[in-house]
Write a protein that holds these residues in place. Structure first.
Motif, PDB file in Angstrom:
ATOM      1  N   ALA A 184       0.848  -1.207   0.000  1.00 55.08           N
ATOM      2  CA  ALA A 184       0.000   0.000   0.000  1.00 55.08           C
ATOM      3  C   ALA A 184       0.877   1.248   0.000  1.00 55.08           C
ATOM      4  CB  ALA A 184      -0.891  -0.004   1.240  1.00 55.08           C
ATOM      5  N   GLN A 185       2.112   1.129   0.449  1.00 54.58           N
ATOM      6  CA  GLN A 185       2.955   2.332   0.572  1.00 54.58           C
ATOM      7  C   GLN A 185       3.612   2.711  -0.757  1.00 54.58           C
ATOM      8  OE1 GLN A 185       5.717   1.385   3.672  1.00 54.58           O
ATOM      9  NE2 GLN A 185       4.065   0.982   5.142  1.00 54.58           N
ATOM     10  N   ILE A 186       3.524   1.860  -1.799  1.00 52.39           N
ATOM     11  CA  ILE A 186       4.214   2.294  -3.044  1.00 52.39           C
ATOM     12  C   ILE A 186       3.158   2.626  -4.101  1.00 52.39           C
ATOM     13  CG2 ILE A 186       6.298   0.924  -2.621  1.00 52.39           C
ATOM     14  CD1 ILE A 186       5.219  -1.114  -4.665  1.00 52.39           C
ATOM     15  N   VAL A 227      11.291   2.606  -4.035  1.00 56.39           N
ATOM     16  CA  VAL A 227      10.590   1.305  -3.936  1.00 56.39           C
ATOM     17  C   VAL A 227      11.413   0.347  -3.070  1.00 56.39           C
ATOM     18  CG1 VAL A 227       9.941  -0.740  -5.259  1.00 56.39           C
ATOM     19  CG2 VAL A 227       9.418   1.555  -6.153  1.00 56.39           C
ATOM     20  N   SER A 228      12.736   0.291  -3.346  1.00 56.76           N
ATOM     21  CA  SER A 228      13.517  -0.710  -2.591  1.00 56.76           C
ATOM     22  C   SER A 228      13.656  -0.276  -1.136  1.00 56.76           C
ATOM     23  CB  SER A 228      14.890  -0.905  -3.244  1.00 56.76           C
ATOM     24  OG  SER A 228      15.642   0.265  -3.101  1.00 56.76           O
ATOM     25  N   VAL A 285      -0.627 -10.475  -4.801  1.00 58.92           N
ATOM     26  CA  VAL A 285      -0.902  -9.764  -3.541  1.00 58.92           C
ATOM     27  C   VAL A 285      -1.538  -8.421  -3.882  1.00 58.92           C
ATOM     28  CG1 VAL A 285       0.124  -8.781  -1.460  1.00 58.92           C
ATOM     29  CG2 VAL A 285       1.128 -10.822  -2.520  1.00 58.92           C
ATOM     30  N   LYS A 286      -2.701  -8.181  -3.275  1.00 57.26           N
ATOM     31  CA  LYS A 286      -3.399  -6.921  -3.571  1.00 57.26           C
ATOM     32  C   LYS A 286      -3.134  -5.963  -2.418  1.00 57.26           C
ATOM     33  CE  LYS A 286      -5.068  -7.978  -7.481  1.00 57.26           C
ATOM     34  NZ  LYS A 286      -3.802  -8.827  -7.581  1.00 57.26           N
ATOM     35  N   LEU A 328      -4.158  -3.561   0.128  1.00 51.93           N
ATOM     36  CA  LEU A 328      -5.430  -3.129   0.743  1.00 51.93           C
ATOM     37  C   LEU A 328      -5.124  -1.855   1.496  1.00 51.93           C
ATOM     38  CD1 LEU A 328      -6.867  -6.522   1.998  1.00 51.93           C
ATOM     39  CD2 LEU A 328      -7.575  -5.108   0.033  1.00 51.93           C
ATOM     40  N   ALA A 329      -5.637  -0.753   0.942  1.00 50.60           N
ATOM     41  CA  ALA A 329      -5.300   0.536   1.573  1.00 50.60           C
ATOM     42  C   ALA A 329      -5.801   0.533   3.009  1.00 50.60           C
ATOM     43  CB  ALA A 329      -5.990   1.677   0.804  1.00 50.60           C
ATOM     44  N   GLY A 330      -4.980   1.035   3.904  1.00 51.61           N
ATOM     45  CA  GLY A 330      -5.457   1.324   5.255  1.00 51.61           C
ATOM     46  C   GLY A 330      -5.566   0.093   6.136  1.00 51.61           C
ATOM     47  N   GLU A 331      -5.554  -1.115   5.598  1.00 53.80           N
ATOM     48  CA  GLU A 331      -5.779  -2.293   6.479  1.00 53.80           C
ATOM     49  C   GLU A 331      -4.476  -2.609   7.189  1.00 53.80           C
ATOM     50  OE1 GLU A 331      -7.028  -6.844   6.670  1.00 53.80           O
ATOM     51  OE2 GLU A 331      -5.534  -6.036   5.315  1.00 53.80           O
TER      52      GLU A 331
END
Lengths: 227, 372, 753, 92
Positions: free
Chosen positions: D20-22, D31-32, D84-85, D87-90
């Motif tokens: 979610a952070q990228i 990214v790395s 892997v999706k 999931l914002a905020g989770e």
């Protein structure tokens, strides 16, 4: 030479050194390398100056090498290189050091340390003295080392593939394909790289690798396996 | 336990006895008044030896197991007081009270007459010098480099003075001598200090010897001998260092002579007698330090004590012999083997040409000089 | 001098070094301009080569004149009077510092050697050591070096005196010291030799001891080392201030825990109410870091933040967890494997390449490597990968132990007389990790030939397959142990299956043909009865299943870990013997110190027949001999009929051992001494005397009775010699009964068959 | 019981929280910093980063999860795909 010594004194030490050198050299020619090494060491202790001492240092390294004492031979060659970095025979010293390390190689699947050491020494020899008499043989041995390193990494790649560790097998085969292109193991490495990508569900990378395999080895055994 | 140490610990090299004397030189003989086998554990370790203290009517000393003993002047046991540990520097007696420090770091005050404890106090470290009593105070050095001044009535600490310690020390520290309001003592780093006895303020500081040599041991210059006062001079001696004299007021050095010594020098009718740690005996002029005579017969001997008695120099060694020397000429005048177990501590002169000697197995002898 | 361009460079004073070498190291070349700074640098560079004693640069016209004085060459080095170190130890240290024959001599290195030796002597308590070097110049700029050493006496400790301790007795505190007054073990442990380093280590231990018992403000106020004038004895005094005992009021866990809180809280080893203990706090830190290390957080660490309440003497602890970033192992490089092939080492690894870093897997892999018995020493090191902060390479260096022994020789064992034996065993055959061995033993008791081959990794997952074929001719009558000859011929196939990480299940299928011929001159009803039941030759077809749990750290000299095994065997049709046997074994090893470890062992077995016929006597349990009950003759313990031990159908063996190295050969890995006490019971067969002949009856009680107990105690030596393991034991039977055949001194060379 | 097979874990762990952070446009270094560098090296296509993850437990079947990132020629993140999706905020 330093002038503060009487002339004649120097002459007879020169002659005495020659006698001792000859004693060592004949022992070496007889193949009695043990006594040869001892004679050369006595010579160096008594007359550490002059061309005989230098030649004795080189012959010591050579005798150790013939005796199979690779570590002592490499050390003796190293000492010559440090003492006489610009001596005309120094390329021979580098060559001696390289073949001593090469002597310790047991094979592809054994201790890799001598493989890398010998390779680096020969690489220095070939780079700094490309026209040396020993450069040709050094290049030959470097190629043999590349083949061994290629086979070694291929075997490790297959070790991990059989155990479903596909990232590990892919990386090891990648190493063979990129770093050891000249080694015969490259073909099979490409094939296992293809298999690893397939197992990792990375279809694009798998196709890519298969294409390279077909292109480089059209009639190869592994190209047929691609089907 | 003790036995185990001696049985298993590598024993000290056997002390060398003195060579015999030719008959004609002997001018002093010895006779034994009495000898008393003392109560207590007397397997004395030469470097934990007690001191014999004598008053008009009693003798006080402490053994290896922590017993403080009082004997009559004729050697009969009067009382024993159990301390909480060994006392490496022995007791001190003053005004009817016996003061003694133990290796558990406790200082006791015991009534000299009945042997009842008056008070005791914790010092925080092991005492390493005998206790000096002066100006209603007790002065002693501890092995952690502190010098304590305690109130003689209750043992409360009046003041302390300390110097940083070298990493390796000698097993003995310098005694303390008080003259008027000034206290003089030596420290483990080869320094002699004069302090104000009331508040411990430093008056002056002088260097007896400077550490030299390439290993820790060679660099030891501990002051193990007690300073000696001579008129306006104070004379001090350092181990592996010098014997030197300093002015009492300013601490300026008068003279210094290289000599390594452990025993306190003795001043007697204008001469200073010093025993070198290698066994040589010197007689020197206290004013200039020049050597008047030197007796090298004792080289390699390990002397345990040197005292002056009845005008004669009295020495004792770990081989168990007492030897007298003529102070004028430095020649040996008499020699007697008292006990093969050695003599652990300095002989004590008790007047009327008699002296007390304690053997290594705990027998106290009172000897007197006699015709040979 | 004023800068000028150099036309020519002239070098004076060269003897041994060639001008080319000097030009090579000289930063000034013909045609360049030279100023003071460059000249100064040139002098520096020439000095740094170490060849020259003195270098000076001058100008004459446009020429640069370099005057050098070469350092002399060392012609010989002699040391006299060094007793504390061995000759080659001294030589290698001198070589290490750069003082070597035929090398260039440098006064600074010689001073360094003298200084180093002095410190080493002082560190060992040789305060009195005097070291005097002599340098004698020889013609042709050479020198001979002579180092004279007077070691003097080693200062021993007379007394350790601790002052200010109230909570613990002085003896208890002195126990913490690795140095102290001489005691019974001093000869061995040299604890009475003073060394400054050991003293400071002991003080640290004392400090930790108090911190582990709640004394938060404990302090060592001062410590003194006093030496006696004759430099023979050292007195140590330590002045301490204990302070008050502190208890824990609250413990909590903060920071990024990664794992569920409950999982980490279980690892906390210090709880409210307990005394403050530094050891438990450190143990908690390590436990949490290790746990996170199993999930890729190699650099996780926990900092315990204490808040102290001096009034209530309480401390609140807050463990702040910082996991650091996730780390991966990119590659595993195995080196120094001169004998084993790469995959033989790699297959023991549970940590994979291209995988999350997992500390417990790496530790487990190291233990598995040690369990193979191929390696004396395994060192693992993580090396950061340049450019990738979250990747590490794992360097594994193995130090191989000779696993093969080709031995042909003559042995003597008082149980079997002269033994001619030859055996080729190679536990790591051609480096493949497979074990191949062929052994032939011919001796007083008979002969034994055995060929066995095992491949521990028949499949990649570690299923092992092995087979062996053997032929034993035992002639017990010559040894007056039992009046019969026995010939066994047979083989077995074993399959090993890993069940859990340390648990293996071995299934075996075996076939043995046994031929018994009785010594007719001395009939024994037991044996005669067997012949009547089974006839002279029998075939037995055995099925076996052994479940083995093994975490010991070496098959040869275990010092740590637990070995347990449950072994069930049965002789079934079509063989004509019918019995089933169960054996339970358990050995626990515990290291006390780096050189002393202890072991407790238990072995219980019983065998029953399920065909109505009695158990064949040669399958009975026998005890006695150097391997089981030293001090008793081989097979001699147990029921006897007419003086012949006949073994029993039940067996119990208990033993307790203390293992320590041979004094003087502490670091030799092939020797080990063990003091032992062992008691064994062999029962289940009792002699019944019905008038003329004694017969026997089988009792089926599983519990031993005291009467049958045989206990022995003694000292044993195990030496892994080129001829194979040599066992020597001196033991005294403690409860000898009349008729027992005892033998205090026993030894065997090669594997006793 | 089936025989004990060694647990084999491979590749990079990428949690939904980290994913979610990228976002598109980030360069390779950023990214790395969040995901770390991919273990699977593919020198032939350096603009495509593959975070492959697989775990084969001692007993039971293997799970495989891949996350593929595409970078444009100038090195900025263009697309994120794979199993892997984010999931914002989770909370991961």
């Amino acid at each position: 030479c330093a002038s503060d010594k009487p002339k004649d004194h120097l002459l007879d030490s020169h002659a005495a050194a020659a006698v001792m050198y000859q004693k060592g050299k004949s022992a070496q020619d007889r193949g009695d390398y043990g006594t040869a090494v001892r004679d050369y060491q006595d010579l160096e202790a008594m007359y550490p100056y002059g061309p005989y001492a230098e030649q004795a240092q080189l012959n010591t390294a050579y005798s150790y090498y013939q005796q199979g004492e690779s570590k002592a031979a490499a050390a003796a060659a190293e000492r010559f290189i440090k003492l006489h970095p610009v001596n005309p025979h120094v390329d021979y010293a580098w060559y001696l050091k390289g073949i001593s390390q090469y002597q310790e190689i047991e094979g592809a699947n054994w201790n890799p340390v001598p493989l890398h050491q010998a390779f680096d020494t020969f690489e220095t020899l070939v780079k700094r003295w490309p026209k040396s008499a020993y450069a040709a043989d050094a290049r030959l041995r470097m190629e043999k080392i590349i083949d061994l390193l290629g086979k070694r990494n291929l075997d490790i790649c297959k070790f991990y593939y059989v155990r479903d560790a596909y990232v590990a097998s892919a990386n090891r085969c990648q190493e063979v394909v990129t770093k050891y292109q000249l080694s015969p193991a490259r073909e099979e490495a490409l094939y296992y790289l293809y298999l690893s990508y397939k197992r990792l569900d990375l279809a694009k990378q798998a196709q890519n690798t298969a294409a390279i395999l077909r292109y480089n080895y059209p009639q190869g055994k592994y190209t047929k396996k691609l089907g | 336990c003790g036995v185990w140490n001696w049985a298993f610990g590598p024993s000290a090299p056997a002390p060398k006895p003195m060579t015999a004397m030719h008959q004609e030189q002997v001018t002093v003989g010895f006779a034994t008044d009495w000898q008393a086998r003392l109560y207590g554990n007397w397997r004395l370790d030469p470097y934990n030896a007690t001191q014999i203290r004598v008053t008009d009517h009693a003798i006080y000393l402490s053994d290896d197991a922590g017993d403080l003993l009082a004997l009559s002047r004729s050697g009969r046991l009067r009382w024993v007081y159990r301390l909480n540990g060994k006392s490496p520097c022995g007791p001190t007696v003053a005004d009817g009270v016996v003061y003694v420090g133990t290796d558990r770091g406790t200082l006791y005050a015991v009534s000299a007459a009945q042997g009842k404890k008056l008070w005791d106090v914790q010092l925080g470290a092991e005492p390493s010098s005998p206790i000096t009593v002066a100006n209603q105070r007790l002065f002693l050095q501890l092995s952690n480099g502190h010098l304590l001044a305690l109130d003689a009535q209750n043992g409360s600490v009046d003041w302390t003075f300390s110097l940083p310690q070298p990493s390796l020390l000698l097993r003995r520290s310098s005694g303390i001598v008080v003259s008027g309001q000034t206290l003089y003592t030596g420290f483990a780093d080869g320094k002699l200090l004069a302090l104000n006895a009331d508040d411990g303020a430093e008056l002056w500081r002088a260097t007896i010897a400077i550490p030299h040599g390439n290993n820790e041991l060679a660099r030891m210059v501990d002051v193990a001998a007690t300073p000696v006062l001579d008129g306006n001079r104070v004379i001090a001696a350092a181990y592996q260092g010098n014997v030197a004299a300093f002015s009492k007021d300013s601490g300026e050095q008068d003279w210094a002579r290289p000599m390594s010594t452990l025993l306190t020098p003795i001043l007697h009718d204008g001469k200073l007698f010093a025993a070198g740690s290698d066994g040589q005996i010197y007689a020197m002029d206290p004013a200039s330090g020049t050597v008047e005579w030197r007796n090298t017969r004792f080289k390699g001997q390990s002397l345990s004590g040197m005292t002056l008695c009845d005008g004669k120099l009295l020495l004792s060694n770990y081989a168990g012999q007492v030897i007298t020397i003529d102070p004028q000429t430095g020649h040996r005048t008499g020699q007697e083997t008292v006990s093969s177990s050695g003599i652990q501590t300095a002989p004590v002169c008790v007047g009327k040409n008699r002296f007390l000697v304690l053997s290594g197995v705990g027998t106290l002898y009172q000897l007197q000089f006699a015709k040979p | 001098f004023t800068p000028f361009t150099v036309h020519n460079i002239e070098i004076q004073g060269l003897q041994h070094i060639t001008p080319g070498t000097v030009y090579n190291y000289l930063p000034i070349h013909i045609g360049e301009s030279v100023d003071d700074a460059l000249a100064q640098k040139a002098v520096q560079d020439l000095y740094s080569t170490g060849f020259f004693r003195d270098v000076s640069i001058a100008r004459s016209g446009d020429d640069l004149v370099v005057v050098v004085k070469e350092r002399p060459i060392i012609a010989s080095i002699e040391t006299k009077g060094i007793k504390a170190f061995s000759k080659d130890e001294v030589e290698s240290t001198l070589k290490g510092i750069g003082l070597e024959v035929r090398h260039i001599f440098n006064q600074a290195t010689l001073d360094q050697v003298v200084q180093g030796l002095q410190q080493q002597y002082e560190g060992m308590g040789y305060y009195d050591a005097k070291i005097t070097p002599h340098v004698e110049t020889l013609p042709r700029n050479r020198v001979a070096i002579q180092i004279d050493v007077e070691q003097g006496q080693q200062a021993t400790i007379k007394q350790v005196n601790i002052i200010g301790n109230h909570a613990f007795s002085e003896n208890r505190l002195r126990g913490l010291f690795s140095i102290g007054a001489p005691d019974a073990f001093s000869f061995f442990s040299k604890n009475d030799r003073y060394s400054q380093e050991k003293f400071s280590k002991s003080l640290e231990k004392l400090n930790n001891f108090y911190l582990d018992h709640g004394y938060l403000n404990f302090a060592i106020e001062s410590s003194q080392v006093q030496i006696t004038p004759n430099r023979r004895f050292v007195y140590l005094t330590v002045n301490v201030h204990e302070g008050d005992v502190y208890h824990i009021s609250k413990v909590d866990l903060t920071g990024d825990l990664i794992l569920p809180r409950s999982k980490l809280e279980k690892l906390i080893e210090i709880h409210p109410g307990e005394r403050f203990s530094k050891a438990n706090i450190l143990a908690t830190n390590k436990a949490i870091a290790d746990e996170l290390g199993n999930y890729g957080y190699a650099f996780a660490n926990t900092t315990p933040v204490p808040t102290v309440d001096p009034k209530t003497h309480e401390v609140a602890l807050n463990f702040q967890v910082d996991p650091g970033h996730r780390v991966y192992i990119r590659r595993i490089d195995i080196s120094n494997n001169n004998r084993s092939m790469d995959y033989v080492v790699r297959r023991q690894f549970r940590q994979m390449e291209g995988s999350l870093y997992n500390r417990s897997l790496i530790d487990r892999s190291k233990l598995r490597l040690e369990q193979t018995g191929f390696y004396q020493n395994v060192t693992t090191k993580t090396v950061p990968v340049p450019g990738h902060p979250d990747q590490l390479d794992l360097d594994v260096a193995v130090d191989e132990r000779p696993t093969g022994s080709f031995s042909v020789g003559v042995g003597y064992s008082n149980a079997q007389g002269f033994l001619f034996n030859g055996s080729i065993t190679q536990k790591n055959f051609m480096g493949t990790g497979n074990a191949l061995s062929f052994s032939a033993n011919v001796g007083g008791l008979g002969s034994a030939f055995n060929l066995s081959y095992t491949n521990p990794y028949f499949t990649p997952d570690g299923i092992s397959l092995g087979f062996n074929v053997f032929r034993n001719d035992t002639n017990l009558s010559t040894l007056a142990v039992a009046p019969y000859q026995e010939v066994d011929l047979g083989g077995a196939v074993t399959l090993g299956i890993p069940v859990l990480e340390y648990v293996y299940d071995y299934m075996s299928l075996g076939f043995t043909h046994t031929n018994i011929t009785l010594d007719t001159s001395n009939p024994i009803p037991l044996y005669q009865n067997y012949i009547d039941n089974y006839g002279n030759s029998t075939n037995s077809f055995t099925l076996g299943n052994q479940l083995e749990y093994n975490t010991t750290n070496s098959p040869i000299f275990p010092t740590k870990g637990l070995y347990t095994s449950l072994d069930l065997k049965a002789a079934v049709p079509p063989g004509n013997l019918r019995w089933y046997k169960a054996e339970v074994k358990a050995n626990y090893y515990h290291p006390f110190t780096s050189w002393l470890s202890g072991g407790l062992g238990m072995r219980y077995g019983f065998i029953n027949s399920f065909s109505g016929k009695p158990v064949p006597f040669f399958n009975n349990f026998y005890l006695g001999g150097p391997l089981t009950l030293p001090g008793y003759q081989t097979y001699a313990v147990g029921p006897q009929i007419d003086g012949y031990p006949v073994g029993g159908t039940r067996e119990l063996l208990l033993d307790a051992n203390l293992y320590f190295p041979l004094p003087g050969l502490e670091d030799n890995k092939n020797f080990r001494l063990n003091a032992f006490v062992a008691s064994g019971w062999v029962y289940g067969v009792n002699a019944v005397n019905d008038g003329s002949t004694t017969n026997y009856a089988y009792s089926n009680s599983y519990f031993p009775s005291l009467g049958e107990m045989r206990t022995t105690a003694g000292i044993g030596l195990l030496w892994i010699s080129p001829l194979g393991p040599l066992r020597l034991s001196v033991a005294i039977p403690l409860d000898k009964k009349p008729g027992d055949l005892t033998q205090p001194l026993q030894f065997t060379v090669g594997n006793a068959f | 019981c089936s025989i004990y097979r060694v647990n084999v874990q491979q590749g990079n762990v990428v949690s939904q929280k980290e994913l979610a952070q990228i976002h598109k446009g980030m360069d390779k270094a950023e990214v790395s910093a969040v995901l770390g560098a991919p273990l699977l090296q593919d020198p032939w296509s350096s603009d495509e980063w593959v975070y492959s993850y697989s775990d084969k437990p001692a007993y039971g079947s293997t799970t495989v999860r891949n996350v593929i990132l595409h970078f444009s020629r100038d090195g900025s993140l263009q697309s994120i795909s794979g199993d892997v999706k984010a999931l914002a905020g989770e909370k991961g």
